[in-house]
Design a protein around this motif. Structure first.
Motif, short mmCIF file in Angstrom:
data_model
loop_
_atom_site.label_atom_id
_atom_site.label_comp_id
_atom_site.label_asym_id
_atom_site.label_seq_id
_atom_site.Cartn_x
_atom_site.Cartn_y
_atom_site.Cartn_z
N SER A 146 0.82 -1.40 0.11
CA SER A 146 0.02 0.00 0.08
C SER A 146 0.76 1.16 0.12
CB SER A 146 -1.05 -0.05 1.25
OG SER A 146 -0.17 0.28 2.32
N GLY A 147 0.41 2.44 -0.30
CA GLY A 147 1.15 3.65 -0.18
C GLY A 147 -0.09 4.75 -0.49
N TRP A 148 0.37 5.92 -0.49
CA TRP A 148 -0.63 7.16 -0.45
C TRP A 148 0.30 8.42 -0.97
CZ3 TRP A 148 1.07 10.68 2.90
CH2 TRP A 148 1.54 10.17 4.13
N ASP A 149 -0.36 9.00 -1.48
CA ASP A 149 -0.11 10.59 -1.84
C ASP A 149 -0.93 11.47 -1.12
OD1 ASP A 149 1.73 9.42 -3.66
OD2 ASP A 149 0.38 9.60 -5.01
N GLU A 150 -0.38 12.42 -0.46
CA GLU A 150 -1.39 13.55 -0.06
C GLU A 150 -0.75 15.10 -0.28
OE1 GLU A 150 -3.06 14.24 4.55
OE2 GLU A 150 -0.65 14.26 4.57
N LEU A 151 -1.79 15.71 -0.41
CA LEU A 151 -1.18 17.16 -0.89
C LEU A 151 -2.07 18.31 -0.06
CD1 LEU A 151 0.50 19.11 -2.39
CD2 LEU A 151 -1.28 18.92 -4.18
N LEU A 152 -1.62 19.12 0.61
CA LEU A 152 -2.30 20.09 1.33
C LEU A 152 -2.19 21.52 0.44
CD1 LEU A 152 -0.49 19.42 4.77
CD2 LEU A 152 -2.49 18.65 3.81
N ALA A 153 -3.26 22.36 1.03
CA ALA A 153 -3.35 23.71 0.27
C ALA A 153 -1.96 24.39 0.23
CB ALA A 153 -4.54 24.29 0.84
N ASP A 154 -1.35 24.21 1.29
CA ASP A 154 0.08 25.08 1.39
C ASP A 154 1.18 24.51 0.41
OD1 ASP A 154 1.11 23.05 2.75
OD2 ASP A 154 1.32 24.02 4.50
N GLY A 155 0.87 23.56 -0.48
CA GLY A 155 1.76 22.91 -1.18
C GLY A 155 2.55 21.57 -0.48
N THR A 156 2.40 21.35 0.67
CA THR A 156 3.23 20.28 1.35
C THR A 156 2.57 19.01 0.69
OG1 THR A 156 3.05 21.30 3.51
CG2 THR A 156 3.61 19.26 3.48
N PHE A 157 3.44 18.48 0.00
CA PHE A 157 3.16 17.18 -0.54
C PHE A 157 3.84 16.01 0.05
CE2 PHE A 157 4.49 14.28 -4.63
CZ PHE A 157 3.11 13.73 -4.40
N ARG A 158 3.04 14.85 0.44
CA ARG A 158 3.78 13.80 1.36
C ARG A 158 3.51 12.53 0.63
NH1 ARG A 158 0.83 16.29 5.72
NH2 ARG A 158 2.30 17.47 6.94
N VAL A 159 4.46 11.44 0.74
CA VAL A 159 4.29 10.43 -0.16
C VAL A 159 4.65 9.21 0.62
CG1 VAL A 159 5.03 9.08 -2.18
CG2 VAL A 159 4.38 11.56 -2.35
N GLU B 219 1.08 10.71 -10.16
CA GLU B 219 2.17 9.96 -10.35
C GLU B 219 3.51 10.50 -10.82
OE1 GLU B 219 0.50 7.25 -13.43
OE2 GLU B 219 -0.53 6.17 -11.86
N ARG B 220 3.32 11.50 -11.83
CA ARG B 220 4.42 12.59 -12.20
C ARG B 220 4.75 13.16 -11.01
NH1 ARG B 220 5.48 17.49 -13.25
NH2 ARG B 220 3.10 18.38 -13.18
N LEU B 221 4.22 13.83 -10.13
CA LEU B 221 4.71 14.31 -9.04
C LEU B 221 5.34 13.73 -7.99
CD1 LEU B 221 1.49 16.93 -8.25
CD2 LEU B 221 3.93 17.44 -9.47
N ARG B 222 5.07 12.35 -7.83
CA ARG B 222 5.50 11.50 -6.84
C ARG B 222 7.00 10.97 -7.74
NH1 ARG B 222 2.75 6.60 -7.90
NH2 ARG B 222 0.94 7.63 -7.13
N GLY B 223 7.13 10.92 -9.03
CA GLY B 223 8.26 10.51 -9.57
C GLY B 223 9.23 11.57 -9.44
N THR B 224 8.95 12.88 -9.68
CA THR B 224 9.97 13.97 -9.91
C THR B 224 10.08 14.48 -8.33
OG1 THR B 224 8.40 14.57 -11.82
CG2 THR B 224 10.09 16.32 -10.73
N TYR B 225 9.31 14.60 -7.29
CA TYR B 225 9.65 15.14 -6.09
C TYR B 225 9.56 14.34 -4.94
CZ TYR B 225 8.31 19.50 -8.65
OH TYR B 225 8.23 20.33 -9.70
N ALA B 226 9.40 13.00 -4.90
CA ALA B 226 9.25 12.16 -3.76
C ALA B 226 10.27 10.89 -4.33
CB ALA B 226 8.00 11.84 -3.45
N ARG B 227 11.24 11.02 -4.98
CA ARG B 227 12.18 10.01 -4.93
C ARG B 227 12.81 9.16 -3.91
NH1 ARG B 227 14.88 10.55 -10.64
NH2 ARG B 227 13.05 10.24 -11.81
#
Length: 157
Positions: free
Chosen positions: A54-67, A149-157
């Motif tokens: 399992s996994g998840w991607d989360e994005l908050l309004a302030d731009g915080t991106f968690r993976v 998917e693109r954001l995960r590959g680009t910003y959360a390696r």
């Protein structure tokens, strides 16, 4: 010879039409609902206890991106702040009518899939949605999934 529409009638139609057109133009396009948060959780099986399925991607309004990456057993949650233009792309995709129409159809808008899950939680100002989207290939859903998917590959390696 008498005209079919008196001048006064023509002017009143023009004035009314112009007023309505002016009102429509002054309102401008409708603003999309305000984006607050989204979380896309995904998983699949069969899976043993030793596997991370399992996994998840989360994005908050302030731009915080968690993976939390799928298949990364024991891996840390990656966190970054997305550039403003990337956040705007997600905001636009998450508030697009095509996606919202799917989400408004309920908990499993595209039917149920038994061997995987793909749950989207979307929080907008004034509206919250949670739907199982595994197997859903509708345009608004695909657009957001591909973007994440693109954001995960680009910003959360």
């Amino acid at each position: 010879m008498r005209p079919s529409f008196p001048l006064l009638r023509r002017l009143s139609r023009f004035a009314t039409g112009g007023a309505v057109l002016g009102l429509l133009l002054s309102c401008g396009p409708a603003e999309p609902e305000s984006f607050e948060r989204l979380k896309w959780e995904y998983g699949g099986g069969p899976c043993t206890e030793e596997m991370d399925c399992s996994g998840w991607d989360e994005l908050l309004a302030d731009g915080t991106f968690r993976v939390d990456r799928f298949g990364d057993s024991g891996g840390a949650v990656r966190e970054t702040v997305l550039p403003a233009e990337e956040l705007e792309r997600v905001r636009v995709a998450a508030t697009r009518a095509a996606l919202l129409d799917v989400l408004r159809r309920g908990e499993a808008p595209c039917g149920r899939v038994s061997d995987s899950s793909s749950v989207l939680t979307l929080e907008l100002e004034g509206a919250n949605y949670r739907a199982q989207l595994a197997g859903c290939d509708e345009p608004g859903v695909d657009e957001l999934r591909t973007l994440l998917e693109r954001l995960r590959g680009t910003y959360a390696r």
